[in-house]
Design an enzyme around this catalytic site. Structure first.
Site, PDB file in Angstrom:
ATOM      1  N   LEU A  33       0.814  -1.213   0.000  1.00  0.00           N
ATOM      2  CA  LEU A  33       0.000   0.000   0.000  1.00  0.00           C
ATOM      3  C   LEU A  33       0.851   1.269   0.000  1.00  0.00           C
ATOM      4  CD1 LEU A  33      -2.655  -1.209   2.606  1.00  0.00           C
ATOM      5  CD2 LEU A  33      -2.698  -1.424   0.114  1.00  0.00           C
ATOM      6  N   HIS A  37      -3.358   4.242  -2.461  1.00  0.00           N
ATOM      7  CA  HIS A  37      -4.364   3.376  -1.823  1.00  0.00           C
ATOM      8  C   HIS A  37      -5.009   4.092  -0.631  1.00  0.00           C
ATOM      9  CE1 HIS A  37      -1.644   0.111  -3.477  1.00  0.00           C
ATOM     10  NE2 HIS A  37      -2.810  -0.286  -3.912  1.00  0.00           N
ATOM     11  N   LYS A 151      -6.166   5.594 -11.629  1.00  0.00           N
ATOM     12  CA  LYS A 151      -4.936   5.266 -12.365  1.00  0.00           C
ATOM     13  C   LYS A 151      -5.224   4.053 -13.250  1.00  0.00           C
ATOM     14  CE  LYS A 151      -1.473   2.977 -10.775  1.00  0.00           C
ATOM     15  NZ  LYS A 151      -1.308   1.839 -11.709  1.00  0.00           N
ATOM     16  N   ASP A 152      -6.033   3.136 -12.711  1.00  0.00           N
ATOM     17  CA  ASP A 152      -6.501   1.986 -13.495  1.00  0.00           C
ATOM     18  C   ASP A 152      -7.884   2.335 -14.030  1.00  0.00           C
ATOM     19  OD1 ASP A 152      -4.261   0.221 -12.866  1.00  0.00           O
ATOM     20  OD2 ASP A 152      -5.015   0.331 -10.833  1.00  0.00           O
ATOM     21  N   GLN A 155      -9.909  -0.441 -15.607  1.00  0.00           N
ATOM     22  CA  GLN A 155     -10.425  -1.371 -14.585  1.00  0.00           C
ATOM     23  C   GLN A 155     -11.671  -0.780 -13.913  1.00  0.00           C
ATOM     24  OE1 GLN A 155      -8.058  -3.768 -11.601  1.00  0.00           O
ATOM     25  NE2 GLN A 155      -8.472  -2.003 -10.314  1.00  0.00           N
ATOM     26  N   MET A 186       1.339   7.212  -8.653  1.00  0.00           N
ATOM     27  CA  MET A 186       1.768   6.229  -7.649  1.00  0.00           C
ATOM     28  C   MET A 186       1.303   4.838  -8.035  1.00  0.00           C
ATOM     29  SD  MET A 186       1.977   7.643  -3.972  1.00  0.00           S
ATOM     30  CE  MET A 186       3.049   9.034  -3.682  1.00  0.00           C
TER      31      MET A 186
HETATM   32  O1  PAF Z   1      -6.367  -2.812  -8.667  1.00  0.00           O
HETATM   33  C1  PAF Z   1      -6.002  -3.820  -8.030  1.00  0.00           C
HETATM   34  O2  PAF Z   1      -5.181  -3.746  -7.114  1.00  0.00           O
HETATM   35  C2  PAF Z   1      -6.569  -5.188  -8.416  1.00  0.00           C
HETATM   36  O3  PAF Z   1      -6.751  -5.299  -9.782  1.00  0.00           O
HETATM   37  C3  PAF Z   1      -7.841  -5.543  -7.649  1.00  0.00           C
HETATM   38  C4  PAF Z   1      -8.995  -4.604  -8.004  1.00  0.00           C
HETATM   39  C5  PAF Z   1      -7.583  -5.508  -6.162  1.00  0.00           C
HETATM   40  C6  PAF Z   1      -8.291  -6.967  -8.027  1.00  0.00           C
HETATM   41  O4  PAF Z   1      -7.321  -7.912  -7.703  1.00  0.00           O
END
Ligand code: PAF
Length: 283
Positions: A33, A37, A151-152, A155, A186
Site C-alpha cells: 500500500l 491506496h 490510475k486503473d 479497470q 503512484m
Molecule cells: O487494482 C487492483 O489492485 C486489483 O486489480 C484488484 C482490483 C484488487 C483486483 O485484484
C-alpha cells in the site's frame, strides 16, 4: 482493526453490521500500500460506516510471463498503514481460500468489449481475472460502496459496467490519481524503478499532458498526436505498450465529435510497466 483470513467469519461479522443498518465500504487491493491506496480508503470513509480493506495478490489476473512472483508482498507494513488510518476490518485470504480448485475454476466473470481495448490487447486474460476475483470479494464482503482508483481507469470502467450489468447493489466511486512529487502516478510497481528511471518516468505524465493540451486547443488529428507522443516516449527510453486517445465512456478510438476523451498509456521504463491517463472534457 480486525484481521480475518476466513471468509465465513468476516462475512458473519459484516452481515451483523449490515443488519444493524451500517453501510459497508470496501477497498480491494493487492497490498504494498502507498499514498494512492490510502487516499481511496479516506474517500471511502466519507461514504460508509464500516471501512473494510482486502489484500490478495490475485494469481488469476497475471499472465504466464508477468510479475506474479515478483509482486511486492509487504503485509506487516500494510497492516500498520491501515491501522494508522483506522480501517475497521482487513480480509487477507490465501490462494486456497479464494481458489480451492485452482485458478481454472468452474465459474468466471467476463465483461465484454471494454476488456478488449487498451490493456486488454496485451493482457487478454487480465480483466477476466480481475472481474472474477472482485466478484468473489463482493460476495464474501457484501459492500454497499466500493472505491476504485482512476490510475486503473479501464479497470474502474469495467468493474462499473459489471456492477451495472449484473444488478449488483453496490455504489462504485472513483478515486483520483495520486502522484509522486515529480508527477509520476503512484503504483506498487514504482519500487522497481531505479532513482534514475524514476526521474525519467516523470516524462510519461508530461507527454500525456502535452497531448491533452493540444486536444484542448482544438487539435483533433488524433492519429498524428498519437504518433508524436509515441515518438517522444521512445526518445525518453520508454518501451511503449500502447498510447491511445479514446472515447472515455466506451474506450473506442476517439472521433472528432467526442466530448469526453481519455488519453491512456502503458509503457515500460526498465522493468516495470507503468500506466497513466488523462480525462478531458471538451465543450
Ligand atoms: O487494482 C487492483 O489492485 C486489483 O486489480 C484488484 C482490483 C484488487 C483486483 O485484484
Amino acid at each position: 482493526m480486525q484481521i480475518f483470513q476466513d471468509p465465513y467469519q468476516i462475512q458473519q461479522e459484516l452481515r451483523a453490521l449490515k443488519c444493524a443498518g451500517k453501510r459497508i465500504g470496501l477497498i480491494p487491493t493487492m497490498g504494498n500500500l502507498h499514498r494512492g491506496h490510502l487516499s481511496l480508503f479516506k474517500l471511502a470513509r466519507k461514504h460508509c460506516d464500516v471501512l473494510v480493506g482486502s489484500i490478495f495478490v490475485n494469481p488469476m489476473q497475471f499472465g504466464a510471463n508477468e510479475d506474479l512472483d515478483k509482486y511486492p508482498r509487504t503485509l506487516t507494513n500494510d497492516v500498520k498503514k491501515l491501522q494508522s488510518i483506522k480501517v475497521d476490518y482487513l480480509f487477507t485470504p490465501t490462494n486456497e481460500i479464494i481458489y480451492p480448485l485452482g485458478t481454472k475454476i468452474n465459474t468466471s466473470v467476463e465483461v465484454n468489449r471494454l476488456t478488449k481495448r487498451l490493456c486488454g490487447e496485451s493482457r487478454p486474460q487480465h480483466f477476466k481475472g480481475v472481474a472474477t476475483v472482485v466478484n468473489i470479494l463482493f460476495n464474501i464482503l457484501m459492500p454497499d460502496v466500493v472505491v476504485f482508483g482512476k490510475k486503473d481507469y479501464q479497470q474502474y470502467l469495467i468493474l462499473s459496467a459489471m456492477v451495472k450489468d449484473l444488478f449488483l447493489p453496490i455504489e462504485i466511486i472513483a478515486g483520483e490519481i495520486i502522484r509522486e512529487d515529480n508527477g509520476l502516478a503512484m503504483s506498487s510497481r514504482n519500487k522497481f524503478l531505479t532513482e534514475q528511471e524514476k526521474d525519467k518516468a516523470a516524462a510519461l505524465r508530461q507527454i500525456i499532458s502535452d497531448c491533452g493540451n493540444e486536444i484542448c486547443s482544438g487539435n483533433k488529428n488524433f492519429m498524428q498526436l498519437k504518433k508524436q507522443a509515441i515518438a517522444s516516449l521512445k526518445e525518453q527510453s520508454f518501451k511503449v505498450d500502447y498510447f491511445d486517445i479514446c472515447n472515455a465512456i466506451n474506450l473506442e478510438d476517439a472521433t472528432a465529435n467526442d466530448k469526453q476523451i481519455l488519453i491512456a498509456c502503458a509503457a515500460w521504463m526498465g522493468q516495470p510497466r507503468l500506466l497513466d491517463n488523462l480525462e478531458i472534457t471538451l465543450n
